[in-house]
Design an enzyme around this catalytic site. Structure first.
Site, PDB file in Angstrom:
ATOM      1  N   ASN A   1       0.282   1.017 -16.486  1.00  0.00           N
ATOM      2  CA  ASN A   1       0.061  -0.187 -15.532  1.00  0.00           C
ATOM      3  C   ASN A   1      -1.111   0.241 -14.537  1.00  0.00           C
ATOM      4  OD1 ASN A   1       0.765  -3.081 -14.325  1.00  0.00           O
ATOM      5  ND2 ASN A   1       1.081  -1.449 -12.667  1.00  0.00           N
ATOM      6  N   GLU A   2      -2.298  -0.573 -14.558  1.00  0.00           N
ATOM      7  CA  GLU A   2      -3.235  -0.231 -13.404  1.00  0.00           C
ATOM      8  C   GLU A   2      -3.648   1.267 -13.399  1.00  0.00           C
ATOM      9  OE1 GLU A   2      -1.885  -1.933 -10.079  1.00  0.00           O
ATOM     10  OE2 GLU A   2      -1.889  -4.132 -10.641  1.00  0.00           O
ATOM     11  N   ASN A   3      -4.024   1.867 -14.826  1.00  0.00           N
ATOM     12  CA  ASN A   3      -4.318   3.157 -14.654  1.00  0.00           C
ATOM     13  C   ASN A   3      -5.782   3.348 -14.396  1.00  0.00           C
ATOM     14  OD1 ASN A   3      -2.073   2.797 -17.172  1.00  0.00           O
ATOM     15  ND2 ASN A   3      -1.743   4.582 -15.909  1.00  0.00           N
TER      16      ASN A   3
ATOM     17  N   ARG B   1      -0.928   3.605 -11.834  1.00  0.00           N
ATOM     18  CA  ARG B   1      -1.563   4.015 -10.631  1.00  0.00           C
ATOM     19  C   ARG B   1      -1.914   5.636 -10.579  1.00  0.00           C
ATOM     20  NH1 ARG B   1      -0.869  -0.457  -5.855  1.00  0.00           N
ATOM     21  NH2 ARG B   1      -1.230  -2.498  -7.196  1.00  0.00           N
TER      22      ARG B   1
END
Length: 810
Positions: free
Chosen positions: A419-421, A383
């Site tokens: 993850n969830e970039n 994130r």
């Protein structure tokens, strides 16, 4: 189809060493939860008349996390800042000209290390392993007066850990998990010869028939003294200790790269798999010390636009996720805690685990190897966007360290790049092109470091073409649509990538909360043939919405998803989120404040009902479980038929209620819900005894549960009742109940309830569990907490907004 060949090898510092080489530094530590004015404050001598030991330090043992309690304190967010540790060590290196190291298995998030007042090392990153060479600093300190007089022959060690917010450090503080501080993994004192092995890799190549395995061993060295030669013995033994290959090595040391140590051939290697996690062992004798490491033989394949294969056979990946976070200790989990957790995951029937969202303890990887759990492990780029040069350098270093340090585990098949970039917020600029460029760089780096494994990311659609495997976000029935649309969503995403895997699905549940609406809604959408008609789901949407956060509603979501996955032959696999509830700074308004409650067990490993549902689909060992062990009181009208569900992997099961048989049901995974193991039962008012007998071949398993049936109707909660319901081992358990104006228990009440205590006792709160929280939403009109009496007198109180506070003397 291209085959992926396993690389196996030896970790940097093995857990199996003799005591002279490695000592766990668990005891004799002091901790200060703040910063200090200077390093002198940690070592200055005490005086008779002065402030003595100010500021005040507390005694602790390692591993230790300084967010063990405040991470789930409902009063506010957790502490982020510096904390200090200090100890005195007896150091006696047995090797002539040997090196003395402090080896950190993980400390968060930035760490500085001192010997007396001399800084000897620093590290940025809370999850990778690292060491500090204290050899020279120890020798220098031994020449001082303080060594003999103040410290009486011991070596003072001081360590500063800091988890302060820093957008230029990964993971992002926008992540849905706490970024803990402390020496929360094991810290070791390591003695090694002047020449030490840094990393030792053994690449394994299997022939197409799996008849021969070739092991090519290479090593890198820690060699500050510039030793020229390395001489020793290396051998491979099977699980029974029989030597299958052995050689002597005499090599020139290259201080800049890996050098060959030995090459072996193993005939008819015993392959590693989740059902048969067979491990060989490499033993290296060198310079008067021994290193041992387990290795395994296997290969795998993600078929193009198809399923997953292990050792040439299709395997449906069935898995979950974990955070290194447990009730009462946060990230400071001991090896026994980790073993218990991983054992439960295996007993649930899983064959895979994603270690989210950072490199985890070597103990976990060793357990995955020995228990038989395939692994996706990832760097902590999670994130927030993309930072500058410092940010990128840390990401490169942590990806490199993760692959080097865990390269050798046969369980690992996937290296996660992020993850969830696609989640912005840490920086004014959110440039997708720059994120793609760095993702490509990390993907290339991973393949250079380890060509044998695949790369993967989750939820970043504008980068989904970069890694080898992609996992989109679906969350059918929770964040998106209805769970009956799971197959459609999955098929749509499957068509968009070459190698599809589904990580993260499921839903939250407040442990112990149940709803009569959840299963009643399912009965309302059956057609005349008794089959669930998905076109009728919209008519029951409100009923299902009202059942949110109840265990039986979330069980139904899991039940539907699992039965669909059983009939998707193209699916490589999936992993539900998550195995265990865990703390998070962004979910302050959850029924348990600051807890992500998507686990199938609570954060203290108490099983929710969902655990048994998953086990009924995945486990081989016969099991049977009546839904409702944590549902003490059901409710409805006199004579009303109520659904009773059982979760079992047996072929058939029979239910008895109050001695009456309700018939034998055959298990059919496609007969939703509960795979056909459900009965419509007429409860009597008051207590009812339920017995389940399930059969799998000649094996019979039994389960028993007792439930009260309440027919009295209730109004709005009007008052609180507080009573003692248990006592023993120096503790008392109390229960608060929400009653209407007539004193009837309000079984659908979800009011906020807060406990407090005054007196000699200690409230056992800040545990992040349904029975260990001072503030939580009521669970079917109830809330429970325990108090350690400390052999004294106390008064406990309970409050709920709009209701009169109630007190109870203990």
């Amino acid at each position: 189809m291209k085959r992926i060949i396993l690389f196996v090898g030896i970790l940097l510092i093995n857990l199996v060493t003799n005591a002279q080489q490695k000592i766990r530094l668990n005891n004799n530590w002091e901790f200060l939860k703040q910063d200090i004015g200077s390093i002198w404050e940690t070592v200055r001598p005490l005086t008779k008349d002065g402030p003595d030991n100010y500021p005040l330090w507390q005694k602790v043992t390692l591993p230790h996390c300084f967010n063990a309690r405040d991470a789930v304190d409902p009063a506010g967010n957790y502490y982020q800042g510096p904390g200090w540790y200090r100890s005195r060590l007896n150091i006696n290196n047995p090797y002539k000209n040997g090196r003395t190291l402090l080896f950190f298995e993980g400390a968060g998030q930035k760490t500085d290390v001192y010997v007396y007042s001399t800084k000897v090392g620093a590290h940025a990153g809370g999850y990778d392993e690292w060491f500090v060479d204290i050899t020279q600093a120890v020798e220098d300190f031994k020449k001082t007066d303080a060594f003999a007089k103040q410290f009486k022959g011991t070596i003072p060690i001081e360590i500063r850990c800091d988890n302060s917010r820093d957008v230029e450090s990964i993971p992002s503080q926008l992540s849905d998990f706490d970024v803990f501080g402390g020496i929360y993994r094991y810290l070791d004192l390591v003695y090694q010869p002047a020449l030490g092995i840094d990393n030792l890799f053994a690449s394994v190549v299997l022939d197409k028939q799996y008849k021969t395995g070739t092991i090519d061993v290479q090593a890198t060295f820690y060699n500050p003294d510039q030793v020229k030669k390395a001489i020793g013995n290396i051998k491979i033994t099977d699980a029974l200790g029989k030597t299958v290959a052995e050689t002597v090595y005499n090599i020139d040391v290259d201080n800049d790269g890996a050098v060959p140590v030995g090459k072996f051939k193993v005939n008819n290697p015993h392959l590693w798999s989740p059902n048969d996690p067979y491990l060989y062992e490499i033993t290296i004798d060198a310079g008067g010390y021994t290193r041992k490491e387990k290795i395994g033989f296997r290969d795998f394949l993600f078929a193009d636009n198809g399923p997953f294969y292990l050792n040439g056979k299709r395997l449906l990946i069935r898995g979950t996720h974990r955070h290194e976070d447990q009730s009462g200790v946060a990230a400071a989990m001991t090896d026994s805690m980790m073993y218990r957790e991983m054992r439960m995951i295996k007993e649930m029937g899983a064959n895979f685990i994603r270690l989210g969202h950072y490199q985890q303890s070597r103990i976990i990887l060793n357990l995955c190897d020995s228990l038989g759990l395939l692994v996706w492990e990832e760097e902590p780029w999670c994130r927030g966007g993309l930072g500058g040069d410092k940010y990128k350098e840390q990401a490169r270093r942590m990806l490199t360290n993760m692959i080097h340090q865990h390269y050798n585990h046969p369980s690992i098949i996937l290296w996660g790049l992020g993850n969830e970039n696609d989640w912005p917020g840490d920086f004014p600029e959110f440039d997708k092109a720059k994120i793609r460029a760095f993702m490509s760089e990390q993907n290339d780096l991973s393949h250079r470091l380890d060509p044998s494994r695949k790369t993967v990311i989750r939820r970043c659609d504008f980068c989904k073409d970069i890694p080898d495997v992609y996992s989109p976000t679906i969350w059918a029935g929770w964040y998106k649509g209805k769970y009956t649309e799971y197959r459609k969503y999955s098929e749509d995403e499957f068509k968009n990538v070459k190698h599809f895997f589904h990580a993260e699905w499921g839903g939250d549940s407040h442990s112990g909360r149940n709803s009569e609406l959840a299963d009643k809604a399912l009965e309302n959408i059956r057609n005349s043939a008794g089959i669930i008609d998905t076109t009728l789901f919209n008519k029951s949407a409100e009923l299902l919405k009202n059942a949110d956060w109840s265990e039986n509603a979330t069980c139904n979501l899991f039940d539907w998803t699992l039965k669909e996955q059983d009939t998707m032959p193209w699916l490589s696999g999936s992993a539900f989120w998550a195995f265990k509830d865990f703390s998070t700074p962004i979910r302050f308004d959850n029924p348990l404040p600051y807890m992500n409650q998507k686990g199938v067990v609570e954060s203290d490993l108490t099983k929710k009902e969902i655990y048994y549902l998953v086990q009924s689909y995945w486990a081989d060992k016969p099991m049977a479980h009546i839904y409702g062990h944590n549902w003490p009181v059901r409710w409805g009208d006199d004579g009303e038929l109520k659904m009773v569900k059982a979760y079992s992997n047996c072929n058939e099961a029979e239910l008895f209620v109050n001695g009456k048989s309700y018939g034998i049901k055959k298990r059919n995974s496609q007969d939703f819900p509960a795979a056909g193991l459900r009965w419509m039962v007429q409860f009597k008012k008051g207590r009812n005894e339920l017995i389940l007998k399930a059969r799998k071949g000649r094996v019979i398993v039994t389960d028993i549960v007792s439930q009260v049936y309440q027919t009295e109707k209730w109004g709005k909660p009007a008052k609180l009742k507080l009573e003692k319901i248990g006592e023993g081992n120096g503790s008392v358990t109390v229960q608060a109940t929400l009653l209407d104006s007539k004193g009837v228990l309000c079984l659908d009440a979800v009011n906020w309830v807060s406990f407090s205590l005054t007196g000699d006792g200690t409230l056992l709160d800040d545990l992040g569990t349904s029975k260990g929280s001072a503030k939580l939403q009521a669970i079917n009109g109830r809330a429970v907490i325990s108090i350690k009496t400390n052999k004294g007198n106390s008064v406990v109180s309970v409050q709920s907004p709009g209701l009169q506070t109630v007190f109870l003397s203990l």
